[in-house]
Design a protein around this motif. Structure first.
Motif, PDB file in Angstrom:
ATOM      1  N   SER A   3       8.725 -20.457  -2.822  1.00 21.38           N
ATOM      2  CA  SER A   3       8.601 -19.204  -2.085  1.00 21.38           C
ATOM      3  C   SER A   3       9.207 -18.047  -2.870  1.00 21.38           C
ATOM      4  CB  SER A   3       9.256 -19.327  -0.706  1.00 21.38           C
ATOM      5  OG  SER A   3      10.663 -19.504  -0.817  1.00 21.38           O
ATOM      6  N   GLN A  37       6.620 -20.356   4.996  1.00 19.99           N
ATOM      7  CA  GLN A  37       7.067 -20.267   3.607  1.00 19.99           C
ATOM      8  C   GLN A  37       8.310 -21.117   3.364  1.00 19.99           C
ATOM      9  OE1 GLN A  37       7.581 -16.054   2.908  1.00 19.99           O
ATOM     10  NE2 GLN A  37       5.630 -15.596   3.900  1.00 19.99           N
ATOM     11  N   ALA A  54       7.197 -14.878  -4.230  1.00 14.72           N
ATOM     12  CA  ALA A  54       7.624 -13.493  -3.992  1.00 14.72           C
ATOM     13  C   ALA A  54       7.664 -12.721  -5.307  1.00 14.72           C
ATOM     14  CB  ALA A  54       8.986 -13.477  -3.323  1.00 14.72           C
ATOM     15  N   TYR A 114      13.505 -10.261  -0.082  1.00 18.71           N
ATOM     16  CA  TYR A 114      12.804 -11.451   0.396  1.00 18.71           C
ATOM     17  C   TYR A 114      13.788 -12.486   0.942  1.00 18.71           C
ATOM     18  CZ  TYR A 114       9.980 -15.642   0.521  1.00 18.71           C
ATOM     19  OH  TYR A 114       9.359 -16.787   0.948  1.00 18.71           O
ATOM     20  N   ALA A 163      13.192  -6.640  -4.818  1.00 21.75           N
ATOM     21  CA  ALA A 163      12.187  -7.328  -4.009  1.00 21.75           C
ATOM     22  C   ALA A 163      12.648  -8.738  -3.663  1.00 21.75           C
ATOM     23  CB  ALA A 163      10.850  -7.376  -4.752  1.00 21.75           C
ATOM     24  N   LEU A 164      13.213  -9.449  -4.632  1.00 25.98           N
ATOM     25  CA  LEU A 164      13.659 -10.824  -4.387  1.00 25.98           C
ATOM     26  C   LEU A 164      14.853 -10.851  -3.434  1.00 25.98           C
ATOM     27  CD1 LEU A 164      13.347 -12.341  -7.979  1.00 25.98           C
ATOM     28  CD2 LEU A 164      11.725 -12.445  -6.083  1.00 25.98           C
ATOM     29  N   SER A 183       3.586 -22.161   0.078  1.00 23.54           N
ATOM     30  CA  SER A 183       4.429 -21.412  -0.860  1.00 23.54           C
ATOM     31  C   SER A 183       4.131 -21.813  -2.297  1.00 23.54           C
ATOM     32  CB  SER A 183       5.905 -21.645  -0.543  1.00 23.54           C
ATOM     33  OG  SER A 183       6.272 -21.014   0.663  1.00 23.54           O
ATOM     34  N   VAL A 216       6.196  -7.534  -1.095  1.00 24.59           N
ATOM     35  CA  VAL A 216       6.991  -8.757  -0.949  1.00 24.59           C
ATOM     36  C   VAL A 216       7.635  -8.828   0.430  1.00 24.59           C
ATOM     37  CG1 VAL A 216       9.056  -9.947  -1.770  1.00 24.59           C
ATOM     38  CG2 VAL A 216       7.393  -9.046  -3.407  1.00 24.59           C
ATOM     39  N   LEU A 217       8.202  -7.725   0.882  1.00 20.69           N
ATOM     40  CA  LEU A 217       8.861  -7.721   2.189  1.00 20.69           C
ATOM     41  C   LEU A 217       7.850  -7.936   3.315  1.00 20.69           C
ATOM     42  CD1 LEU A 217      11.457  -4.841   1.705  1.00 20.69           C
ATOM     43  CD2 LEU A 217      11.794  -7.308   1.492  1.00 20.69           C
ATOM     44  N   ARG A 253      13.849 -13.872   4.849  1.00 18.88           N
ATOM     45  CA  ARG A 253      13.656 -15.282   5.161  1.00 18.88           C
ATOM     46  C   ARG A 253      14.949 -15.900   5.723  1.00 18.88           C
ATOM     47  NH1 ARG A 253      10.250 -15.193   7.080  1.00 18.88           N
ATOM     48  NH2 ARG A 253      10.850 -17.283   7.685  1.00 18.88           N
ATOM     49  N   TRP A 308       5.058  -9.639   3.040  1.00 21.75           N
ATOM     50  CA  TRP A 308       4.674 -11.051   2.982  1.00 21.75           C
ATOM     51  C   TRP A 308       5.752 -11.935   3.601  1.00 21.75           C
ATOM     52  CZ3 TRP A 308       5.943 -15.580  -0.102  1.00 21.75           C
ATOM     53  CH2 TRP A 308       4.975 -16.590  -0.016  1.00 21.75           C
ATOM     54  N   ALA A 309       7.017 -11.612   3.331  1.00 21.42           N
ATOM     55  CA  ALA A 309       8.115 -12.379   3.914  1.00 21.42           C
ATOM     56  C   ALA A 309       8.157 -12.261   5.424  1.00 21.42           C
ATOM     57  CB  ALA A 309       9.444 -11.900   3.327  1.00 21.42           C
TER      58      ALA A 309
END
Length: 419
Positions: free
Chosen positions: A117, A153, A121, A26, A22-23, A160, A141-142, A30, A144-145
């Protein structure tokens, strides 16, 4: 205790490994947004970094960090824009970064936003993973990004930072860490006025837990007296966050920690509002007067409704009016879907307060999408749907959304931008 509380929480290292996809996703989304912004800004002979760190609210935060409170701008129409409207945690962190490094206050704000941010995430993943599983957490997460206003963000704004504090406070509530939840709610209350949403979530969840303790104690007393078991099929349905089977009252230590979390949660918001009232000499209404100088207030959405209605007075503007109605309807639909999917009570309370404050405030209407940015539980129904789809299909959808977000963010920030 709830079924969410009774699950064993992973270790910090294990949690980071679990959240790694997820990170990484993200960061990729971004990075794409920032790349699009820098290319678009270069084509228009603008500085993308200036757009991220030295315009709109970012300037106000820097002034607080540099000069403290007391700066204001008096407009020709009589409005008074005071920097007391901006909560202090982000400027404090900007000042801290500048004190321990060669970075400027604006650089510090950008750095805080980037770190926050990522923390946000991770917090969003932790909440979604705990409620719906790992794939839903990654998708949340994706999404939201890749929000249309996701570029915020990466700006020296407080969204954030606030979302990170709110998400982890909610996760602490879901896992029964009441003191941690209250402490993070305190800091969220020092970040934005909408910190009230985190306080409300902590308090409602705590009160619901006390109510379950009372029910469990009553059930235990009846069982001790030899009350007959209920016939099969006659049990009342469990609350969304109630465990299956008999409830057990919390031990005294847990109840004490729960009370302490409730005490800590509102101290940030209340402390700053009371300080502003003392600083302005207007008591409890001091902060409201400061917001009135910015023409900010809570009118139940009447001003926003009139703003939307005015769009239908001419044809080109009517298209924007239709878009606004669709946007508001989508937000309401996502919230109702979350209720139907029995999201945990703290998430529903938090999302409801954030959404109500964003849509029913009389502030500048162009900022409403940005104000909804912390309402990440609205994305959980979409994340759950993507998690249930085939991987190729969900990946294609997320890729399209990410590209559209990058292009829109670059266009938006080089145009009217977030006020």
């Amino acid at each position: 205790m709830t079924d969410l509380e009774t699950r064993a929480a992973p270790t910090r290292a294990g949690a980071l490994r679990r959240a790694a996809p997820a990170l990484a996703g993200y960061v990729a989304v971004r990075a794409l947004g920032l790349l699009a912004l820098f290319l678009w800004s270069a084509a228009r002979d603008k500085s993308a970094y200036t757009l991220l760190t030295a315009r709109w609210d970012a300037l106000w935060y820097v002034r607080v960090a540099e000069l403290g409170y007391g700066y204001e701008v008096r407009l020709a129409n009589g409005d008074v824009h005071s920097n007391l409207a901006f909560f202090p945690l982000l400027p404090w962190l900007e000042r801290l970064v500048a004190a321990v490094s060669p970075l400027s206050y604006a650089d510090g704000g950008f750095l805080v936003s980037l770190v926050s941010s990522l923390a946000a995430a991770w917090g969003i993943f932790a909440v979604a993973d705990r409620v719906y599983g790992r794939r839903a957490g990654v998708c949340a997460v994706l999404l939201w990004a890749a929000l249309p206003v996701g570029i915020v963000q990466s700006m020296a704004y407080s969204e954030s930072l606030f979302t990170a504090l709110a998400a982890w406070s909610l996760y602490a509530v879901l896992t029964g860490r009441w003191v941690t939840a209250g402490t993070l709610a305190l800091f969220a209350g020092l970040t934005r006025p909408v910190g009230l949403a985190v306080v409300a979530a902590v308090w409602v969840a705590a009160l619901a837990s006390f109510a379950r303790d009372r029910r469990a104690a009553g059930t235990g007393a009846r069982d001790a007296q030899g009350a007959p078991d209920a016939p099969p099929g006659s049990e009342a349905p469990h609350a969304p966050d109630a465990p299956p089977g008999p409830e057990t009252p919390a031990d005294p230590g847990t109840r004490l920690r729960r009370i302490l979390g409730m005490v800590l949660a509102p101290l940030g918001t209340a402390g700053y509002v009371l300080w502003v009232g003392h600083h302005t000499g207007k008591g409890l209404l001091g902060y409201l007067d400061v917001q009135a100088g910015w023409r900010n207030g809570f009118d139940g959405g009447w001003a926003f409704a009139r703003f939307v209605a005015d769009k239908f007075t001419s044809f080109p503007a009517a298209l924007a009016g239709v878009g606004l109605i669709i946007g508001v309807a989508s937000v309401v639909w996502l919230y109702v879907t979350g209720v139907r999917q029995r999201q945990p009570l703290p998430l529903l309370v938090y999302t409801g307060v954030v959404t109500a404050l964003a849509l029913c405030a009389s502030s500048y209407f162009g900022s409403k999408p940005r104000l909804l940015l912390p309402a990440f539980p609205l994305l959980l129904p979409l994340a759950l749907a993507l998690a249930g789809a085939r991987i190729r299909r969900s990946a294609a959808v997320l890729e399209v959304v990410a590209v559209a977000s990058a292009v829109y963010g670059a266009f938006w920030l080089n145009g009217s931008g977030p006020p």
